[in-house]
Design an enzyme around this catalytic site. Structure first.
Site, PDB file in Angstrom:
ATOM      1  N   GLY A  32       0.649  -1.173   0.556  1.00  0.00           N
ATOM      2  CA  GLY A  32      -0.258  -0.109   0.011  1.00  0.00           C
ATOM      3  C   GLY A  32       0.711   1.359   0.184  1.00  0.00           C
ATOM      4  O   GLY A  32       1.838   1.118   0.512  1.00  0.00           O
ATOM      5  N   GLY A  74       0.178   5.123   0.325  1.00  0.00           N
ATOM      6  CA  GLY A  74      -0.592   7.354   0.625  1.00  0.00           C
ATOM      7  C   GLY A  74       0.305   8.240   0.162  1.00  0.00           C
ATOM      8  O   GLY A  74       1.704   8.349   0.300  1.00  0.00           O
ATOM      9  N   GLY A  75      -0.334   9.504   0.373  1.00  0.00           N
ATOM     10  CA  GLY A  75      -0.072  10.556   0.691  1.00  0.00           C
ATOM     11  C   GLY A  75       1.264  10.621   2.241  1.00  0.00           C
ATOM     12  O   GLY A  75       1.794  11.169   1.579  1.00  0.00           O
ATOM     13  N   GLY A 107       3.466   7.651   3.360  1.00  0.00           N
ATOM     14  CA  GLY A 107       3.888   7.215   3.298  1.00  0.00           C
ATOM     15  C   GLY A 107       3.368   5.898   2.851  1.00  0.00           C
ATOM     16  O   GLY A 107       2.790   5.399   2.012  1.00  0.00           O
ATOM     17  N   LYS A 109       5.416   0.977   8.068  1.00  0.00           N
ATOM     18  CA  LYS A 109       4.906   2.043   7.176  1.00  0.00           C
ATOM     19  C   LYS A 109       6.725   2.678   7.713  1.00  0.00           C
ATOM     20  O   LYS A 109       6.780   3.132   7.931  1.00  0.00           O
ATOM     21  CB  LYS A 109       3.492   2.343   7.362  1.00  0.00           C
ATOM     22  N   ASP A 148      -9.815  10.961  11.063  1.00  0.00           N
ATOM     23  CA  ASP A 148      -9.882  10.327   9.653  1.00  0.00           C
ATOM     24  C   ASP A 148     -10.575   8.990   9.531  1.00  0.00           C
ATOM     25  O   ASP A 148      -9.753   7.895   9.314  1.00  0.00           O
ATOM     26  CB  ASP A 148      -8.443  10.397   9.163  1.00  0.00           C
TER      27      ASP A 148
END
Length: 610
Positions: free
Chosen positions: A293, A295-296, A298, A314, A415
């Protein structure tokens, strides 16, 4: 008038026309071509054309770098000048017994070295470069010293790739940005200049002869031939000591960086401190095949620890902007939570060195069934069943209730969304990603100018005015319930040409008596209709526009479990899209530094009542 007289009259005009072309000269002094110790072997029989052309590009790069240093111009002014320079280049190669026809063969287009406004973000001069890239770049701190050392050369090369990526982001169609970066580092940044052996060999990739490569060593040896053996030995010992001392000081600095991060985290967090070598071994040196995966903030890798435990690792991005304060805060937040429906922190890692800089990692248990968002996107027999959806909703509610009531002071996640809800091997939900979590004052709202979260899931009073309470998470939870029950995304454009917020769509169906149409197709025949209706109504109630009419997460959980009745749905604003509300929303988002792809439909008059 005869032909001779005509020619005599035309002669001055012809001289005027062709004199500029005849007088064109190359602004580069190419005399170094014959004296610089570059390896010419690839350009001699048998000719290795690919490597020969690379060598010739490096050789002419010295002249272009010197030209940049003297004139501030990255390339030559016109094609005529470029052709003249290439002709001079051929003459210099001929003097070295190198076939001059290799020049047009390697550089078939003379305009390759000519200034072009469309080349690399329109950069022509050093001033253009500084405006596009900035006054200080990674090159300025990584490429200024002697680059004959392999470690320094590697650091400089990494800096060059970063700057080139920055230029390509400005101009994705650029073709010469890497070469411009090379010229700038050679001519402007490195203090030894283009004709230095270390600079040419490292930055320009110049193939050097054995003589050229050892030139400095030979000079040092001959300079010390008359010295006493003891002096020579003393000099060597001093050099060795200085190198050792420099490494020692660098190691001390990097250890201080790592220890300062560890010291910033509360000692009783219980998180294990992994060494970077443990994580590299677990993830096969962070192999691309283990990436699960991104994302913005990491990228996440799947790894297996030495004891066989499968984990998710991560790596945090954008450390220069965030600093370590946010990393330490997140570690402390996650370390405080101990609940089966919240993804616990297994450990973390901080590292710092010359080559890769500082790196920060968080280590979690691996969730084999991925995220809720992923599961909702699957089709056919792999779709989530009604019992699974029911359990996921209850699990998330219990996790939020723990954050809001069982931790003092309470924690607001900020979030909650489908991608941040992970599923274990038994499809039980765990809330994850506490990077935006914030501790609040129990029973009180918190005002903040920095609005964080994801569009569509943000409570309106929080998005507009920065008013953060436990009911901000409740709003996001209501959106997640509706996504799970309907199988639709929070912002859905499949219903008509405009983007529709899932709460508006569900509200209209519920008020029209068609609540069963909200249910996702695969579960309509699976569960008791009344129970599924109850879940949808709780979702609509939690995602109500008015904060005062939303239940707490504790009340929502009791409604879901059937312990208390669900009140009649209070009035909700009709999708009007008033201009006054749109202006208020845009103003609120501008204050928080965000842009908006979507305008919710509730009216400003109702929102102002929260």
């Amino acid at each position: 008038m005869d032909n001779k007289q005509v020619m005599m009259r035309l002669l001055p005009l012809l001289i005027t026309i062709f004199t500029p072309f005849a007088s064109a000269s190359c602004p580069m002094d190419l005399s170094y071509v014959q004296t610089f110790p570059w390896d010419t072997s690839t350009c001699r029989d048998p000719i290795d054309k690919e490597h020969c052309c690379q060598a010739l590009l490096s050789v002419i790069g010295i002249g272009l770098a010197q030209h940049l240093k003297e004139t501030s111009l990255f390339q030559l002014p016109d094609q005529n000048t470029s052709s003249t320079c290439l002709s001079d280049f051929k003459l210099k190669l001929s003097a070295l017994s190198i076939d001059p026809s290799l020049v047009p063969s390697c550089f078939s287009n003379p305009s390759e070295f000519v200034t072009n406004s469309s080349t690399c973000a329109g950069i022509r001069t050093i001033q253009d470069w500084k405006e596009k890239v900035g006054m200080i770049t990674p090159l300025d701190t990584s490429c200024e010293e002697d680059l004959s050392d392999q470690t320094r050369c590697s650091i400089c090369s990494d800096a060059g790739l970063k700057v080139t990526s920055q230029l390509n982001a400005i101009d994705p169609n650029a073709t010469k940005c890497f070469y411009f970066t090379v010229l700038y580092a050679t001519a402007i940044v490195n203090k030894f200049g283009p004709t230095d052996l270390g600079t040419a060999g490292c930055i320009l990739g110049m193939p050097l002869t054995a003589k050229g490569s050892s030139n400095r060593v030979l000079k040092l040896v001959f300079g010390l031939l008359g010295a006493v053996g003891g002096v020579l030995l003393g000099f060597v010992l001093i050099v060795m000591y200085r190198k050792w001392d420099k490494r020692r000081r660098e190691n001390i600095y990097h250890r201080r960086v790592e220890n300062s991060v560890r010291d910033s985290v509360l000692p009783n967090t219980g998180a294990k401190w992994f060494h970077i070598s443990e994580l590299e071994k677990a993830t096969s040196k962070f192999s691309q095949k283990n990436m699960i995966g991104q994302g913005g903030d990491g990228v996440v890798y799947k790894g297996t620890l030495s004891d066989g435990t499968v984990v998710a690792v991560k790596e945090i991005f954008d450390l220069e902007t965030k600093g370590d304060e946010e990393f330490c805060y997140e570690v402390e937040i996650i370390s405080k939570i101990k609940h089966r429906n919240l993804l616990a922190l297994r450990g973390c890692c901080v590292t710092s060195d010359n080559l890769k800089g500082k790196r920060r990692f968080l280590v979690y248990d691996f969730m084999p069934n991925g995220s809720l968002s992923y599961q909702l996107s699957l089709g056919g027999a792999n779709r989530l069943t009604w019992p699974q959806r029911k359990n996921i909703i209850l699990d998330v509610a219990k996790g939020l209730a723990y954050l809001h009531y069982e931790i003092k002071p309470p924690i607001y996640h900020r979030d909650i969304k489908a991608t941040n809800i992970l599923l274990d091997s038994k499809m039980r939900a765990k809330v994850s990603d506490f990077g935006l979590a914030k501790q609040g004052n129990e029973g009180q709202s918190h005002l903040t100018t920095r609005v964080a979260g994801t569009y569509g899931y943000l409570a309106p009073e929080y998005a507009l005015y920065g008013q953060l309470t436990e009911k901000s998470d409740v709003y996001s939870f209501g959106i997640v319930i509706l996504e799970i029950m309907s199988g639709r995304k929070v912002l859905d454009s499949t219903l008509n040409s405009s983007v529709v917020l899932i709460t508006d769509w569900a509200w209209m169906l519920a008020k029209s008596g068609n609540i069963e149409e909200i249910f996702d197709g695969p579960i309509r025949e699976e569960g008791p209709e009344k129970i599924m209706e109850r879940f949808v109504l709780v979702g609509i109630l939690c995602a109500h526009a008015m904060v005062a009419l939303r239940p707490t997460i504790a009340e929502a959980l009791k409604m879901l479990e059937g312990d208390i009745d669900i009140p009649n749905l209070p009035d909700r604003p009709v999708p009007l899209g008033h201009e006054s509300f749109q202006s208020s929303l845009l103003l609120g988002l501008q204050r928080s530094g965000r842009s908006t792809p979507y305008i919710p439909s509730y009216s400003a008059s109702i929102i102002s009542m929260v």
